[in-house]
Design a protein around this motif. Sequence first.
Motif, PDB file in Angstrom:
ATOM      1  N   ASP A  89      46.235  46.841  44.549  1.00 30.01           N
ATOM      2  CA  ASP A  89      45.025  47.371  43.905  1.00 30.01           C
ATOM      3  C   ASP A  89      43.821  46.461  44.150  1.00 30.01           C
ATOM      4  N   ARG A  90      44.082  45.253  44.674  1.00 31.83           N
ATOM      5  CA  ARG A  90      42.988  44.314  44.916  1.00 31.83           C
ATOM      6  C   ARG A  90      42.009  44.935  45.903  1.00 31.83           C
ATOM      7  N   GLY A 107      32.062  47.727  42.765  1.00 34.87           N
ATOM      8  CA  GLY A 107      32.620  46.672  41.922  1.00 34.87           C
ATOM      9  C   GLY A 107      33.987  46.311  42.473  1.00 34.87           C
ATOM     10  N   CYS A 108      34.340  45.042  42.379  1.00 33.00           N
ATOM     11  CA  CYS A 108      35.597  44.593  42.990  1.00 33.00           C
ATOM     12  C   CYS A 108      36.584  44.077  41.941  1.00 33.00           C
ATOM     13  N   ILE A 109      37.851  44.279  42.259  1.00 31.64           N
ATOM     14  CA  ILE A 109      38.935  43.800  41.399  1.00 31.64           C
ATOM     15  C   ILE A 109      39.707  42.750  42.167  1.00 31.64           C
ATOM     16  N   ASP A 110      39.857  41.589  41.549  1.00 28.47           N
ATOM     17  CA  ASP A 110      40.713  40.564  42.129  1.00 28.47           C
ATOM     18  C   ASP A 110      41.986  40.541  41.307  1.00 28.47           C
ATOM     19  N   VAL A 111      43.110  40.742  41.965  1.00 31.46           N
ATOM     20  CA  VAL A 111      44.396  40.755  41.259  1.00 31.46           C
ATOM     21  C   VAL A 111      45.048  39.400  41.451  1.00 31.46           C
ATOM     22  N   GLN A 112      45.312  38.735  40.344  1.00 34.33           N
ATOM     23  CA  GLN A 112      45.963  37.435  40.423  1.00 34.33           C
ATOM     24  C   GLN A 112      47.469  37.633  40.359  1.00 34.33           C
ATOM     25  N   VAL A 113      48.135  37.132  41.391  1.00 35.81           N
ATOM     26  CA  VAL A 113      49.590  37.254  41.425  1.00 35.81           C
ATOM     27  C   VAL A 113      50.158  36.050  40.695  1.00 35.81           C
TER      28      VAL A 113
END
Length: 128
Positions: A89-90, A107-113
Amino acid sequence: QNQSQQLPVDLEPEFEGTIQNISSPTGREAILTCSVKNLGRYKVGWLRASDQTVLALQGRVVTHNSRISVVHEDFRTWRLRIRQLRESDRGCYMCQINASPMKKQIGCIDVQVRCVPSAHANIRAQHA
């Protein structure tokens, strides 16, 4: 007695503010908020910016992803909600108004693993 001057002028839709980028860990949810004024007869759509995949149009989700939903409040605020975030989804998402010319905001989404330390790393650390 010319009444044409009293007709309301079609105002062009405009974005209010910008979409805030967000950062969220996997498994949580992410919400991107797009605010629009003077929408009138126009429609708001959400797309994945990288490949222009349409995710939702107005309040209707058109993607076959059950984790995605759209919440709209008071015809001004459109929220793209992604539940149970995955690494895939990042990326950036586009809020689009079908005006002419087309208007868009990203707009951006940063997904933290979340890193789960492996047993080997712990053993190596103990022997260091």
